[in-house]
Design a protein around this motif. Structure first.
Motif, PDB file in Angstrom:
ATOM      1  N   THR A   1       7.527  -5.203 -68.852  1.00 43.70           N
ATOM      2  CA  THR A   1       8.422  -6.344 -68.675  1.00 43.70           C
ATOM      3  C   THR A   1       9.869  -5.873 -68.600  1.00 43.70           C
ATOM      4  O   THR A   1      10.303  -5.041 -69.399  1.00 43.70           O
ATOM      5  CB  THR A   1       8.268  -7.336 -69.843  1.00 43.70           C
ATOM      6  N   GLN A   2      10.607  -6.403 -67.652  1.00 41.92           N
ATOM      7  CA  GLN A   2      12.025  -6.054 -67.508  1.00 41.92           C
ATOM      8  C   GLN A   2      12.816  -6.591 -68.700  1.00 41.92           C
ATOM      9  O   GLN A   2      12.633  -7.728 -69.118  1.00 41.92           O
ATOM     10  CB  GLN A   2      12.585  -6.642 -66.208  1.00 41.92           C
ATOM     11  N   THR A   3      13.691  -5.764 -69.257  1.00 39.30           N
ATOM     12  CA  THR A   3      14.519  -6.165 -70.398  1.00 39.30           C
ATOM     13  C   THR A   3      15.994  -6.003 -70.046  1.00 39.30           C
ATOM     14  O   THR A   3      16.349  -5.453 -69.003  1.00 39.30           O
ATOM     15  CB  THR A   3      14.195  -5.313 -71.640  1.00 39.30           C
ATOM     16  N   GLN A   4      16.837  -6.461 -70.952  1.00 36.55           N
ATOM     17  CA  GLN A   4      18.267  -6.263 -70.784  1.00 36.55           C
ATOM     18  C   GLN A   4      18.628  -4.804 -71.075  1.00 36.55           C
ATOM     19  O   GLN A   4      17.810  -4.030 -71.549  1.00 36.55           O
ATOM     20  CB  GLN A   4      19.044  -7.200 -71.722  1.00 36.55           C
ATOM     21  N   ALA A   5      19.865  -4.450 -70.789  1.00 32.83           N
ATOM     22  CA  ALA A   5      20.308  -3.058 -70.940  1.00 32.83           C
ATOM     23  C   ALA A   5      20.125  -2.551 -72.361  1.00 32.83           C
ATOM     24  O   ALA A   5      19.836  -1.366 -72.578  1.00 32.83           O
ATOM     25  CB  ALA A   5      21.767  -2.934 -70.514  1.00 32.83           C
ATOM     26  N   ASP A   6      20.251  -3.440 -73.357  1.00 34.28           N
ATOM     27  CA  ASP A   6      20.114  -3.015 -74.753  1.00 34.28           C
ATOM     28  C   ASP A   6      18.664  -3.042 -75.237  1.00 34.28           C
ATOM     29  O   ASP A   6      18.388  -2.839 -76.420  1.00 34.28           O
ATOM     30  CB  ASP A   6      20.986  -3.881 -75.661  1.00 34.28           C
ATOM     31  N   GLY A   7      17.727  -3.333 -74.319  1.00 31.53           N
ATOM     32  CA  GLY A   7      16.318  -3.320 -74.681  1.00 31.53           C
ATOM     33  C   GLY A   7      15.783  -4.634 -75.198  1.00 31.53           C
ATOM     34  O   GLY A   7      14.578  -4.749 -75.472  1.00 31.53           O
ATOM     35  N   THR A   8      16.625  -5.644 -75.326  1.00 30.05           N
ATOM     36  CA  THR A   8      16.179  -6.950 -75.801  1.00 30.05           C
ATOM     37  C   THR A   8      15.721  -7.794 -74.618  1.00 30.05           C
ATOM     38  O   THR A   8      16.135  -7.570 -73.474  1.00 30.05           O
ATOM     39  CB  THR A   8      17.310  -7.671 -76.561  1.00 30.05           C
ATOM     40  N   PRO A   9      14.876  -8.805 -74.879  1.00 32.56           N
ATOM     41  CA  PRO A   9      14.380  -9.626 -73.762  1.00 32.56           C
ATOM     42  C   PRO A   9      15.460 -10.547 -73.210  1.00 32.56           C
ATOM     43  O   PRO A   9      16.413 -10.897 -73.914  1.00 32.56           O
ATOM     44  CB  PRO A   9      13.252 -10.438 -74.405  1.00 32.56           C
ATOM     45  N   PHE A  10      15.317 -10.923 -71.946  1.00 36.27           N
ATOM     46  CA  PHE A  10      16.206 -11.923 -71.378  1.00 36.27           C
ATOM     47  C   PHE A  10      15.993 -13.252 -72.103  1.00 36.27           C
ATOM     48  O   PHE A  10      14.940 -13.503 -72.681  1.00 36.27           O
ATOM     49  CB  PHE A  10      15.934 -12.091 -69.883  1.00 36.27           C
ATOM     50  N   GLU A  11      16.995 -14.111 -72.036  1.00 37.88           N
ATOM     51  CA  GLU A  11      16.970 -15.359 -72.798  1.00 37.88           C
ATOM     52  C   GLU A  11      15.751 -16.213 -72.471  1.00 37.88           C
ATOM     53  O   GLU A  11      15.174 -16.851 -73.351  1.00 37.88           O
ATOM     54  CB  GLU A  11      18.249 -16.161 -72.509  1.00 37.88           C
ATOM     55  N   ASP A  12      15.334 -16.251 -71.202  1.00 36.78           N
ATOM     56  CA  ASP A  12      14.226 -17.108 -70.795  1.00 36.78           C
ATOM     57  C   ASP A  12      12.877 -16.392 -70.849  1.00 36.78           C
ATOM     58  O   ASP A  12      11.859 -16.953 -70.479  1.00 36.78           O
ATOM     59  CB  ASP A  12      14.464 -17.645 -69.391  1.00 36.78           C
ATOM     60  N   CYS A  13      12.845 -15.155 -71.327  1.00 34.89           N
ATOM     61  CA  CYS A  13      11.596 -14.394 -71.435  1.00 34.89           C
ATOM     62  C   CYS A  13      10.828 -14.853 -72.677  1.00 34.89           C
ATOM     63  O   CYS A  13      11.424 -15.124 -73.725  1.00 34.89           O
ATOM     64  CB  CYS A  13      11.903 -12.905 -71.522  1.00 34.89           C
ATOM     65  N   TYR A  14       9.518 -14.947 -72.560  1.00 41.39           N
ATOM     66  CA  TYR A  14       8.701 -15.400 -73.691  1.00 41.39           C
ATOM     67  C   TYR A  14       7.520 -14.476 -73.972  1.00 41.39           C
ATOM     68  O   TYR A  14       6.734 -14.716 -74.882  1.00 41.39           O
ATOM     69  CB  TYR A  14       8.189 -16.822 -73.449  1.00 41.39           C
ATOM     70  N   GLU A  15       7.359 -13.411 -73.167  1.00 36.37           N
ATOM     71  CA  GLU A  15       6.247 -12.497 -73.424  1.00 36.37           C
ATOM     72  C   GLU A  15       6.591 -11.089 -72.950  1.00 36.37           C
ATOM     73  O   GLU A  15       7.398 -10.905 -72.040  1.00 36.37           O
ATOM     74  CB  GLU A  15       4.982 -12.983 -72.722  1.00 36.37           C
TER      75      GLU A  15
ATOM     76  N   GLU B   1      -0.609  -8.171 -74.245  1.00 37.19           N
ATOM     77  CA  GLU B   1       0.574  -9.015 -74.111  1.00 37.19           C
ATOM     78  C   GLU B   1       0.908  -9.631 -75.470  1.00 37.19           C
ATOM     79  O   GLU B   1       0.008 -10.110 -76.166  1.00 37.19           O
ATOM     80  CB  GLU B   1       0.351 -10.124 -73.082  1.00 37.19           C
ATOM     81  N   ILE B   2       2.181  -9.586 -75.819  1.00 44.78           N
ATOM     82  CA  ILE B   2       2.614 -10.273 -77.035  1.00 44.78           C
ATOM     83  C   ILE B   2       3.596 -11.369 -76.636  1.00 44.78           C
ATOM     84  O   ILE B   2       4.419 -11.194 -75.740  1.00 44.78           O
ATOM     85  CB  ILE B   2       3.255  -9.310 -78.061  1.00 44.78           C
ATOM     86  N   ARG B   3       3.485 -12.490 -77.304  1.00 45.00           N
ATOM     87  CA  ARG B   3       4.346 -13.640 -77.019  1.00 45.00           C
ATOM     88  C   ARG B   3       4.971 -14.129 -78.308  1.00 45.00           C
ATOM     89  O   ARG B   3       4.389 -14.006 -79.379  1.00 45.00           O
ATOM     90  CB  ARG B   3       3.549 -14.775 -76.374  1.00 45.00           C
ATOM     91  N   TRP B   4       6.136 -14.668 -78.178  1.00 47.81           N
ATOM     92  CA  TRP B   4       6.790 -15.284 -79.328  1.00 47.81           C
ATOM     93  C   TRP B   4       7.067 -16.762 -79.055  1.00 47.81           C
ATOM     94  O   TRP B   4       7.622 -17.451 -79.872  1.00 47.81           O
ATOM     95  CB  TRP B   4       8.086 -14.541 -79.676  1.00 47.81           C
ATOM     96  N   ARG B   5       6.644 -17.217 -77.902  1.00 48.90           N
ATOM     97  CA  ARG B   5       6.745 -18.647 -77.556  1.00 48.90           C
ATOM     98  C   ARG B   5       5.632 -18.967 -76.582  1.00 48.90           C
ATOM     99  O   ARG B   5       5.319 -18.178 -75.704  1.00 48.90           O
ATOM    100  CB  ARG B   5       8.110 -18.948 -76.925  1.00 48.90           C
ATOM    101  N   LEU B   6       5.015 -20.122 -76.759  1.00 46.25           N
ATOM    102  CA  LEU B   6       3.984 -20.561 -75.836  1.00 46.25           C
ATOM    103  C   LEU B   6       4.609 -21.503 -74.823  1.00 46.25           C
ATOM    104  O   LEU B   6       5.220 -22.498 -75.195  1.00 46.25           O
ATOM    105  CB  LEU B   6       2.853 -21.266 -76.592  1.00 46.25           C
ATOM    106  N   VAL B   7       4.468 -21.173 -73.556  1.00 48.13           N
ATOM    107  CA  VAL B   7       5.064 -21.969 -72.490  1.00 48.13           C
ATOM    108  C   VAL B   7       4.175 -23.161 -72.204  1.00 48.13           C
ATOM    109  O   VAL B   7       2.954 -23.050 -72.107  1.00 48.13           O
ATOM    110  CB  VAL B   7       5.240 -21.109 -71.223  1.00 48.13           C
ATOM    111  N   LEU B   8       4.800 -24.308 -72.048  1.00 56.74           N
ATOM    112  CA  LEU B   8       4.055 -25.521 -71.760  1.00 56.74           C
ATOM    113  C   LEU B   8       3.648 -25.549 -70.294  1.00 56.74           C
ATOM    114  O   LEU B   8       2.655 -25.002 -69.890  1.00 56.74           O
ATOM    115  CB  LEU B   8       4.907 -26.754 -72.095  1.00 56.74           C
ATOM    116  N   THR B   9       4.461 -26.136 -69.462  1.00 57.84           N
ATOM    117  CA  THR B   9       4.166 -26.226 -68.041  1.00 57.84           C
ATOM    118  C   THR B   9       5.403 -25.822 -67.282  1.00 57.84           C
ATOM    119  O   THR B   9       6.446 -25.575 -67.853  1.00 57.84           O
ATOM    120  CB  THR B   9       3.788 -27.675 -67.662  1.00 57.84           C
ATOM    121  N   GLN B  10       5.286 -25.756 -65.993  1.00 60.76           N
ATOM    122  CA  GLN B  10       6.448 -25.534 -65.145  1.00 60.76           C
ATOM    123  C   GLN B  10       6.734 -26.845 -64.424  1.00 60.76           C
ATOM    124  O   GLN B  10       5.817 -27.458 -63.924  1.00 60.76           O
ATOM    125  CB  GLN B  10       6.171 -24.429 -64.119  1.00 60.76           C
ATOM    126  N   PRO B  11       7.940 -27.313 -64.330  1.00 55.34           N
ATOM    127  CA  PRO B  11       9.141 -26.691 -64.849  1.00 55.34           C
ATOM    128  C   PRO B  11       9.192 -26.739 -66.380  1.00 55.34           C
ATOM    129  O   PRO B  11       8.726 -27.677 -66.979  1.00 55.34           O
ATOM    130  CB  PRO B  11      10.270 -27.538 -64.250  1.00 55.34           C
TER     131      PRO B  11
END
Length: 381
Positions: free
Chosen positions: A152-166, A179-189
């Motif tokens: 998964t692509q991360t930010q320069a400091d190695g942390t996830p992007f704000e909208d990333c959930y897995e 795969e590890i997740r810290w938020r379960l996505v409902l639907t799109q949008p």
């Protein structure tokens, strides 16, 4: 692939509740199959090949020898893969527990062990875990120590992007995917909901997987997660409908009042209703009459159910054309308002960044690119 009638009827039969009548249907439909290649291809596409093998073994219809061998080989491949996943899951959970990181496995092999009560019947592609975001860095380090590479692509400091959930990990040595997740996505949008460990952990149960006791979601939460996942992917695979039916069959004491109440709180009411109605229509899943009547009273859910029932095999993943987008139809009125007010629908995400690479001062242009990307993705191909 386009399904022939005999193949689709047999696949419908194998996901129904195992009764004498259902066994008779499986036997008769199997006798009528002329194109076994078509059937096996369709079963594989819908991830029910191991289940097809088990159901055919139960009724023993006349099947060409080479087809029997292919079915058996596919079943054994899935069995060995699931056992490898089970062993890896146990080791990962042990390493997390040693560092006091609570983690909840879901779908895959834990679903096979709990809802199907058989690790070998349901395919399990990868290992899915939910944990709290504060444990993300340590968990990532532990996973990398096991030979995995973070894809998964991360930010320069190695942390996830704000909208990333897995985070998606792969291990080249054996092809294992985690795969590890810290938020379960409902639907799109998407709109903001904090569905993660705080949601699933308090009501946890346990299940035996390959001789080890591992955490498992409650049946009520599992049902919502399955309906969330199936709805997110427009119920494009028969296995996701079968999952709901198997869970209902294995959970006779399910607290329907709690499920419906939680679905209303989390914006999952129509996703729940759609998944339950599909399980009832396809697999004869037993649902309390009052619950069934309540779900059927929603015209939007009723129309979506009928459309998916009619198009699952010939146009999987498609949704009714015209009017409101499918994903918005799944939301209730309040959630639609919340979605618009939060502007999550307009906020660029990882899919927009994957479509076009913009950096530095050009990043704001993603807000202009996003509408065109959404239009492109929803245009029928």
């Amino acid at each position: 692939m386009t399904a022939d009638r005999d193949s689709s009827e047999l696949l419908r039969a194998i996901v129904r509740r195992p009764t004498e009548a259902a066994a008779g249907q499986i036997y008769q439909f199997a006798k009528q199959i002329c194109d076994w290649d078509s059937l096996l291809g369709l079963a594989d596409e819908h991830r029910v090949l191991p289940l097809l093998y088990v159901r055919l073994q139960d009724v023993d219809p006349p099947i060409p020898r080479d087809v029997q061998e292919r079915l058996q080989a596919g079943y054994h491949r899935n069995m060995f893969h699931n056992l490898a996943n089970a062993a890896e899951l146990i080791r990962v959970l042990e390493s997390f527990e040693h560092e006091m990181i609570p983690a909840m496995p879901f779908k895959g092999i834990v679903l096979g062990a709990s809802a199907y009560q058989d690790l070998t019947t349901r395919p399990a592609g990868d290992i899915d875990l939910i944990l709290q975001s504060r444990h993300l860095a340590k968990a990532t380090s532990l996973i990398k120590e096991r030979g995995y590479e973070l894809k998964t692509q991360t930010q320069a400091d190695g942390t996830p992007f704000e909208d990333c959930y897995e985070y998606h990990f792969e291990r080249q040595a054996d092809g294992m995917v985690l795969e590890i997740r810290w938020r379960l996505v409902l639907t799109q949008p998407r709109f903001r909901r904090n569905l993660g460990m705080d949601w699933v952990w308090p009501l946890r149960r346990t299940v035996i997987v390959a001789g080890a006791e591992v955490p498992n979601m409650s049946p009520e939460i599992t049902l919502l997660v399955l309906c969330m996942h199936g709805s997110k992917h427009v119920w494009s695979r028969l296995i996701w409908i079968c999952d709901v039916a198997q869970l209902l069959a294995s959970s006779p004491g399910l607290d329907w009042n709690a499920v419906v109440r939680e679905a209303g709180k989390t914006g999952l009411w129509r996703s729940l209703a759609l998944g339950v109605l599909l399980a009832n229509r396809f697999a004869d899943a037993e649902v309390p009459h009052a619950v069934l009547r309540r779900f059927e009273s929603d015209a939007t859910v009723r129309k979506l159910t009928q459309y998916i029932v009619e198009n699952l095999f010939d146009a999987p993943g498609s949704a009714p054309e015209g009017g409101m987008p499918y994903y918005v139809k799944l939301l209730g009125f309040r959630d639609r308002i919340r979605m618009v007010m939060s502007f999550d629908y307009l906020r660029p995400n990882e899919h927009d960044r994957a479509a076009v690479s913009l950096r530095g001062p050009l990043s704001p242009l993603y807000y202009l690119i996003r509408p065109f990307r959404l239009l492109r993705d929803r245009t029928p191909r």
